[in-house]
Design a protein around this motif. Structure first.
Motif, short mmCIF file in Angstrom:
data_model
loop_
_atom_site.label_atom_id
_atom_site.label_comp_id
_atom_site.label_asym_id
_atom_site.label_seq_id
_atom_site.Cartn_x
_atom_site.Cartn_y
_atom_site.Cartn_z
N ALA A 153 0.82 -1.21 0.00
CA ALA A 153 0.00 0.00 0.00
C ALA A 153 0.85 1.26 0.00
N GLN A 154 1.98 1.25 0.70
CA GLN A 154 2.82 2.44 0.79
C GLN A 154 3.39 2.85 -0.55
N SER A 155 3.70 1.89 -1.40
CA SER A 155 4.27 2.19 -2.71
C SER A 155 3.20 2.36 -3.79
N GLY A 156 1.95 1.97 -3.50
CA GLY A 156 0.90 2.02 -4.51
C GLY A 156 1.13 1.03 -5.63
N TYR A 157 1.92 -0.01 -5.35
CA TYR A 157 2.30 -0.98 -6.39
C TYR A 157 1.57 -2.30 -6.18
N GLY A 158 0.26 -2.21 -5.89
CA GLY A 158 -0.50 -3.38 -5.51
C GLY A 158 -0.61 -4.45 -6.56
N HIS A 159 -0.39 -4.09 -7.83
CA HIS A 159 -0.48 -5.08 -8.90
C HIS A 159 0.76 -5.98 -8.96
N PHE A 193 2.52 -3.50 -15.38
CA PHE A 193 1.18 -3.00 -15.10
C PHE A 193 0.17 -3.55 -16.12
N ARG A 194 0.53 -3.48 -17.40
CA ARG A 194 -0.38 -3.99 -18.44
C ARG A 194 -0.59 -5.49 -18.29
N SER A 195 0.48 -6.20 -17.97
CA SER A 195 0.37 -7.65 -17.80
C SER A 195 -0.54 -8.00 -16.64
N ALA A 196 -0.42 -7.27 -15.53
CA ALA A 196 -1.28 -7.54 -14.38
C ALA A 196 -2.75 -7.34 -14.72
N LEU A 197 -3.06 -6.28 -15.47
CA LEU A 197 -4.44 -6.04 -15.89
C LEU A 197 -4.96 -7.22 -16.71
#
Length: 393
Positions: free
Chosen positions: A135-141, A181-185
């Motif tokens: 959560a701190q990094s906003g990198y949840g994916h 990011f695109r891969s996670a989506l």
């Protein structure tokens, strides 16, 4: 327990500045990670010992090691709250605020490492804690892409988190961050579709993780005011950059062989760079034994083994991050090691697209001729081709 020293850096700046009067301690995060740890790495050397097979089950099930990762989170978020309070104080100078932000960014990046360990576990609690740590990094994916994307495609041209030969860190970071990011989506959309669920679903793991960042950042803004926004954004960017830098050095130039049926050979220890530097391994939950992690992703960090089969980094991760920031220095040190790993055959490395490598003549000797043996740490030799053509898929 020493792995908690890194997040503990977030608790110390204000106290140390008050005790000593030295504003330098606002920068304690990068001082510890990029100065103190590399010095200790060189001083204390390597530890290549591995757990015995007969101890594996007991070691894996020892909950002491899980509590070491659990303890990371309260230290991490207590430090973030203290840093937010300090940032909001009007008497803190801009340069001091910058140092505090960089310190928290380092903690944020190492928090992603804790999330990496927790996110690989099957237990629901640990996977949920991994989302909280991100959560701190906003990198949840990250957990979605890392587990279901990176571990499947590692050391292939299709993996955005596997750096290519000749690719600089500053080119790699936006490619890896955007591609991940695109891969996670895509991966999460496909998973939900297979389960017959819509994107806007409570089961959407990306929305779960991102909502935690929204709640955390929203709470910080509500408590400390909108002036805290630059701090939150910059520390997150630094944390993401630190993670992607580690991604860069973990698989630089390494490539799995494509079999006649079009599938890639099974991932083995030779497809990740390894390091047995003792101090960094302690601080980073044995992340540097990355070769065994990819070959056996179900292993908990305390059971990871050293591998003689894996290519070895000349220094620990903390030092290699600094080298990666200077592309000419990075290539002078790493390119000869990479080519030596493949016996000088440049066709076996993971190369940048559209680059005319035919101009490198001959590939192995041309690269190594420019580098002093003192930089590589060993005499350039032609090694046996380590790639297996008949490994499992």
């Amino acid at each position: 327990m020493l792995s908690t020293v890194a997040p503990g850096c977030a608790l110390l700046p204000a106290l140390l500045v008050d005790l000593t009067g030295l504003a330098l301690f606002w920068w304690i995060g990068p001082i510890v990670v990029f100065v103190l740890i590399p010095i200790l790495d060189v001083t204390l050397g390597c530890d290549g010992s591995s757990p015995r097979d007969e101890d594996y089950e007991a070691l894996s099930n020892d909950r002491y090691y899980r509590w070491c990762t659990f303890l990371f989170l309260p230290i991490q978020f207590t430090g973030l709250a203290i840093a937010g309070y300090m940032w909001a104080r009007p008497e803190l100078q801009l340069i001091d605020k910058l140092g505090l932000t960089v310190t928290m960014g380092v903690v944020s990046g190492i928090g992603i490492n804790a999330a990496h360990e927790l996110g690989h576990r099957a237990e629901h609690l640990e996977r949920r804690l991994a989302q909280i740590a991100l959560a701190q990094s906003g990198y949840g994916h990250f957990i979605v892409e890392h587990n279901r994307g990176h571990h499947v495609r590692v050391a292939t041209p299709g993996d955005p988190a596997s750096a290519r030969f000749g690719e600089s860190l500053w080119t790699f970071i936006p490619r890896s961050a955007g591609g991940g990011f695109r891969s996670a989506l895509t991966l999460e959309r496909e998973r939900l579709s297979r389960k017959g669920k819509k994107w806007l679903s409570r089961d959407n793991q990306l929305l779960q993780a991102w909502s935690m960042s929204v709640a955390l950042f929203g709470s910080m803004i509500l408590v400390f005011g909108p002036g805290i926004i630059p701090f939150l954004v910059l520390q997150a960017v630094i944390g993401i950059g630190l993670l992607e830098t580690v991604n860069y050095l973990e698989h630089y130039g390494l490539l799995r062989t494509r079999r006649p049926d079009g599938r890639y050979e099974r991932c083995s220890p030779r497809h990740s760079w390894n390091s047995d530097r003792l101090v960094t391994n302690v601080f980073l939950l044995h992340l540097q034994r990355h070769s065994d992690h990819h070959a056996n992703p179900g292993r908990r960090y305390q059971t990871l083994r050293s591998s003689q089969e894996a290519p070895q980094l000349p220094f620990g991760y903390a030092t290699m991050v600094l080298l990666a920031a200077v592309p000419p220095l990075w290539r002078a040190v790493m390119d000869p090691r990479l080519l030596d790993h493949y016996g000088g055959d440049i066709t076996l490395v993971n190369r940048k697209p559209r680059r005319r490598f035919c101009r490198i003549r001959p590939a192995h000797t041309a690269a190594t001729a420019r580098v002093s043996p003192a930089l590589t740490g060993r005499r350039p030799t032609r090694a046996r081709n380590p790639i297996s053509q008949d490994a499992g898929g």
